[in-house]
Design a protein around this motif. Structure first.
Motif, PDB file in Angstrom:
ATOM      1  N   ARG A 144       0.819  -1.219   0.000  1.00 14.98           N
ATOM      2  CA  ARG A 144       0.000   0.000   0.000  1.00 14.98           C
ATOM      3  C   ARG A 144       0.852   1.268   0.000  1.00 14.98           C
ATOM      4  O   ARG A 144       0.307   2.371  -0.087  1.00 14.98           O
ATOM      5  CB  ARG A 144      -0.908   0.026   1.234  1.00 14.98           C
ATOM      6  N   ALA A 145       2.156   1.117   0.112  1.00 11.72           N
ATOM      7  CA  ALA A 145       3.031   2.287   0.216  1.00 11.72           C
ATOM      8  C   ALA A 145       3.023   3.107  -1.071  1.00 11.72           C
ATOM      9  O   ALA A 145       2.901   2.575  -2.176  1.00 11.72           O
ATOM     10  CB  ALA A 145       4.455   1.839   0.541  1.00 11.72           C
ATOM     11  N   LYS A 146       3.151   4.405  -0.920  1.00 12.20           N
ATOM     12  CA  LYS A 146       3.186   5.305  -2.063  1.00 12.20           C
ATOM     13  C   LYS A 146       4.576   5.291  -2.695  1.00 12.20           C
ATOM     14  O   LYS A 146       5.592   5.289  -2.000  1.00 12.20           O
ATOM     15  CB  LYS A 146       2.827   6.728  -1.622  1.00 12.20           C
ATOM     16  N   VAL A 147       4.609   5.263  -4.024  1.00 10.85           N
ATOM     17  CA  VAL A 147       5.872   5.230  -4.752  1.00 10.85           C
ATOM     18  C   VAL A 147       6.043   6.526  -5.542  1.00 10.85           C
ATOM     19  O   VAL A 147       5.128   6.975  -6.231  1.00 10.85           O
ATOM     20  CB  VAL A 147       5.926   4.032  -5.722  1.00 10.85           C
ATOM     21  N   GLU A 148       7.216   7.131  -5.429  1.00 11.34           N
ATOM     22  CA  GLU A 148       7.552   8.315  -6.202  1.00 11.34           C
ATOM     23  C   GLU A 148       8.751   7.975  -7.086  1.00 11.34           C
ATOM     24  O   GLU A 148       9.818   7.614  -6.591  1.00 11.34           O
ATOM     25  CB  GLU A 148       7.914   9.496  -5.291  1.00 11.34           C
ATOM     26  N   GLU A 149       8.555   8.056  -8.399  1.00  9.35           N
ATOM     27  CA  GLU A 149       9.659   7.771  -9.315  1.00  9.35           C
ATOM     28  C   GLU A 149      10.424   9.056  -9.591  1.00  9.35           C
ATOM     29  O   GLU A 149       9.850  10.050 -10.036  1.00  9.35           O
ATOM     30  CB  GLU A 149       9.136   7.183 -10.621  1.00  9.35           C
ATOM     31  N   LEU A 150      11.727   9.035  -9.340  1.00  8.93           N
ATOM     32  CA  LEU A 150      12.564  10.211  -9.564  1.00  8.93           C
ATOM     33  C   LEU A 150      12.962  10.279 -11.034  1.00  8.93           C
ATOM     34  O   LEU A 150      13.504   9.318 -11.587  1.00  8.93           O
ATOM     35  CB  LEU A 150      13.820  10.158  -8.689  1.00  8.93           C
ATOM     36  N   ASP A 151      12.669  11.401 -11.656  1.00  4.91           N
ATOM     37  CA  ASP A 151      13.004  11.587 -13.059  1.00  4.91           C
ATOM     38  C   ASP A 151      14.459  12.015 -13.183  1.00  4.91           C
ATOM     39  O   ASP A 151      15.157  12.227 -12.188  1.00  4.91           O
ATOM     40  CB  ASP A 151      12.078  12.634 -13.674  1.00  4.91           C
ATOM     41  N   ARG A 152      14.912  12.148 -14.419  1.00 10.10           N
ATOM     42  CA  ARG A 152      16.268  12.629 -14.655  1.00 10.10           C
ATOM     43  C   ARG A 152      16.440  14.059 -14.131  1.00 10.10           C
ATOM     44  O   ARG A 152      15.471  14.810 -14.018  1.00 10.10           O
ATOM     45  CB  ARG A 152      16.573  12.569 -16.151  1.00 10.10           C
ATOM     46  N   LEU A 153      17.656  14.418 -13.829  1.00  8.63           N
ATOM     47  CA  LEU A 153      17.943  15.753 -13.329  1.00  8.63           C
ATOM     48  C   LEU A 153      17.645  16.803 -14.405  1.00  8.63           C
ATOM     49  O   LEU A 153      17.768  16.532 -15.608  1.00  8.63           O
ATOM     50  CB  LEU A 153      19.410  15.858 -12.905  1.00  8.63           C
ATOM     51  N   ASN A 154      17.283  17.979 -13.971  1.00 12.58           N
ATOM     52  CA  ASN A 154      16.969  19.062 -14.878  1.00 12.58           C
ATOM     53  C   ASN A 154      18.236  19.570 -15.567  1.00 12.58           C
ATOM     54  O   ASN A 154      19.217  19.922 -14.907  1.00 12.58           O
ATOM     55  CB  ASN A 154      16.302  20.202 -14.097  1.00 12.58           C
ATOM     56  N   LEU A 155      18.223  19.628 -16.904  1.00 18.21           N
ATOM     57  CA  LEU A 155      19.422  19.988 -17.659  1.00 18.21           C
ATOM     58  C   LEU A 155      19.830  21.442 -17.433  1.00 18.21           C
ATOM     59  O   LEU A 155      21.026  21.767 -17.430  1.00 18.21           O
ATOM     60  CB  LEU A 155      19.201  19.734 -19.150  1.00 18.21           C
ATOM     61  N   ILE A 156      18.858  22.314 -17.240  1.00 15.35           N
ATOM     62  CA  ILE A 156      19.191  23.717 -16.978  1.00 15.35           C
ATOM     63  C   ILE A 156      19.901  23.853 -15.634  1.00 15.35           C
ATOM     64  O   ILE A 156      20.870  24.606 -15.493  1.00 15.35           O
ATOM     65  CB  ILE A 156      17.919  24.591 -17.011  1.00 15.35           C
ATOM     66  N   THR A 157      19.419  23.103 -14.644  1.00 13.97           N
ATOM     67  CA  THR A 157      20.069  23.122 -13.331  1.00 13.97           C
ATOM     68  C   THR A 157      21.496  22.592 -13.424  1.00 13.97           C
ATOM     69  O   THR A 157      22.423  23.135 -12.806  1.00 13.97           O
ATOM     70  CB  THR A 157      19.265  22.278 -12.327  1.00 13.97           C
ATOM     71  N   ILE A 158      21.685  21.521 -14.207  1.00 14.53           N
ATOM     72  CA  ILE A 158      23.024  20.954 -14.401  1.00 14.53           C
ATOM     73  C   ILE A 158      23.929  21.981 -15.078  1.00 14.53           C
ATOM     74  O   ILE A 158      25.080  22.200 -14.666  1.00 14.53           O
ATOM     75  CB  ILE A 158      22.951  19.662 -15.237  1.00 14.53           C
ATOM     76  N   LYS A 159      23.412  22.620 -16.131  1.00 13.09           N
ATOM     77  CA  LYS A 159      24.194  23.631 -16.843  1.00 13.09           C
ATOM     78  C   LYS A 159      24.629  24.751 -15.902  1.00 13.09           C
ATOM     79  O   LYS A 159      25.808  25.146 -15.885  1.00 13.09           O
ATOM     80  CB  LYS A 159      23.366  24.214 -17.987  1.00 13.09           C
ATOM     81  N   ASN A 160      23.697  25.245 -15.113  1.00 14.12           N
ATOM     82  CA  ASN A 160      24.013  26.340 -14.193  1.00 14.12           C
ATOM     83  C   ASN A 160      25.012  25.916 -13.127  1.00 14.12           C
ATOM     84  O   ASN A 160      25.846  26.713 -12.689  1.00 14.12           O
ATOM     85  CB  ASN A 160      22.739  26.864 -13.549  1.00 14.12           C
ATOM     86  N   SER A 161      24.930  24.663 -12.714  1.00 18.67           N
ATOM     87  CA  SER A 161      25.882  24.149 -11.730  1.00 18.67           C
ATOM     88  C   SER A 161      27.292  24.110 -12.319  1.00 18.67           C
ATOM     89  O   SER A 161      28.261  24.519 -11.674  1.00 18.67           O
ATOM     90  CB  SER A 161      25.456  22.751 -11.271  1.00 18.67           C
ATOM     91  N   TYR A 162      27.409  23.623 -13.558  1.00 24.20           N
ATOM     92  CA  TYR A 162      28.718  23.594 -14.226  1.00 24.20           C
ATOM     93  C   TYR A 162      29.276  25.014 -14.390  1.00 24.20           C
ATOM     94  O   TYR A 162      30.466  25.267 -14.189  1.00 24.20           O
ATOM     95  CB  TYR A 162      28.594  22.938 -15.601  1.00 24.20           C
ATOM     96  N   LYS A 163      28.399  25.941 -14.764  1.00 23.08           N
ATOM     97  CA  LYS A 163      28.839  27.333 -14.962  1.00 23.08           C
ATOM     98  C   LYS A 163      29.359  27.929 -13.656  1.00 23.08           C
ATOM     99  O   LYS A 163      30.403  28.581 -13.634  1.00 23.08           O
ATOM    100  CB  LYS A 163      27.669  28.180 -15.487  1.00 23.08           C
ATOM    101  N   LYS A 164      28.629  27.686 -12.579  1.00 22.49           N
ATOM    102  CA  LYS A 164      28.974  28.285 -11.293  1.00 22.49           C
ATOM    103  C   LYS A 164      30.246  27.686 -10.712  1.00 22.49           C
ATOM    104  O   LYS A 164      31.138  28.415 -10.252  1.00 22.49           O
ATOM    105  CB  LYS A 164      27.815  28.108 -10.319  1.00 22.49           C
ATOM    106  N   VAL A 165      30.338  26.357 -10.725  1.00 20.66           N
ATOM    107  CA  VAL A 165      31.458  25.680 -10.063  1.00 20.66           C
ATOM    108  C   VAL A 165      32.753  25.793 -10.865  1.00 20.66           C
ATOM    109  O   VAL A 165      33.826  26.048 -10.310  1.00 20.66           O
ATOM    110  CB  VAL A 165      31.110  24.195  -9.813  1.00 20.66           C
TER     111      VAL A 165
END
Length: 307
Positions: A144-165
């Protein structure tokens, strides 16, 4: 990472107790031992004169008010003590799989929930392993437990992370984000290898992407793809090898072309197609087509096909 972050944040509240359990262990015994080893809880259990010594937990208590003979009894007694002191319990299990211990755990949790204890479970695992647990209707609590499927990471967030770091310009950061395909391991590994290559050059424009991609492919193979490949059937592999040979640029591949390349009937192909989609290896959202979902997995498949 998400599981640990949730556990740590909830654990900061005084009314919550959090315990992380190894899925490869005897879950109930591990849970009972972990609870007893928490200093503030051990004091509560001793004060309540609860004896768990028959299970090898703690010491024998003379004139004990309750003595546990099984791990489930022990946890039940502990939860009574926690409830009395208005404590809530969060149990986390990472990389869970279906086995006899998880079945015992589910039945015990159903009993604890029926007793009204404030006990909660948060588990992570591969989609196929979670489905194996969910499909077992006898495991009432987890069924009966609820399941949440995690989607792929957001590409814009990844891009901004690469830019910042790494202080990259927008075009390079976008290219790296696209290569990662939102796959968390690729995001981390690609950033690591690109940074290492940057440290060996005087100018960002001198970074050798061929070297970076070779390192990325090696990391993905070692940490993920070898394991994924080992768990695939012969027909699964045939389909992927055909996809790799038919693949052009980033476009999807026609299902009819794949099926004809390996001489597989439509009904049989559909079975294995669905398996590969379920495992998250290929994407079938474009009707009549398939494409690789995992980043640069076709490079790995091509290498395995050549032996």
């Amino acid at each position: 990472v998400l599981l640990g972050d949730i556990r740590n944040r909830i654990g900061e509240s005084k009314e919550w107790i959090t315990v992380d359990v190894n899925p490869e262990s005897d879950i109930l015994k591990s849970l009972a031992s972990s609870l007893y080893l928490i200093p503030q809880l051990k004091a509560l259990f001793v004060e309540a004169r609860l004896d768990f010594s028959l299970l090898g937990i703690g010491v024998h208590i003379d004139n004990a008010s309750l003595m546990a003979s099984t791990e489930e009894d022990a946890i039940n007694m502990m939860l009574q003590a926690l409830t009395k002191h208005h404590k809530k319990l969060l149990i986390t299990i990472d990389e869970v799989t279906y086995n006899k211990d998880i079945a015992k755990f589910s039945h015990a949790m159903s009993s604890f929930a029926s007793a009204g204890y404030d006990v909660y479970v948060l588990m992570t695992g591969l989609k196929e392993n979670i489905n194996a647990i969910k499909n077992e209707s006898s495991l009432t609590f987890l069924y009966r437990a609820k399941v949440e499927e995690l989607d792929r990471l957001n590409l814009i967030t990844i891009k901004n992370s690469y830019k910042k770091v790494m202080k990259l310009d927008d075009d390079i950061a976008s290219e790296l984000a696209h290569i990662s395909a939102g796959y968390s391991l690729a995001f981390q590994a690609l950033g690591f290898h690109y940074w290492n290559e940057m440290c060996c050059t005087q100018d960002d424009d001198d970074v050798d992407m061929d070297v970076v991609l070779d390192e990325l492919d090696a990391t993905l193979s070692e940490l993920a793809y070898d394991k994924i490949w080992s768990e695939l059937s012969r027909n699964d592999r045939q389909i992927l090898i055909a996809m790799s040979s038919l693949r052009q640029a980033e476009g999807p591949i026609k299902v009819d072309s794949i099926r004809k390349a390996i001489g597989m009937t439509s009904n049989t192909f559909t079975t294995y197609r669905n398996r590969l989609i379920e495992k998250g290896i290929v994407d079938g959202s474009d009707y009549g087509h398939l494409s690789f979902k995992l980043p640069r997995f076709w490079v790995f498949v091509d290498m395995m096909a050549r032996g």
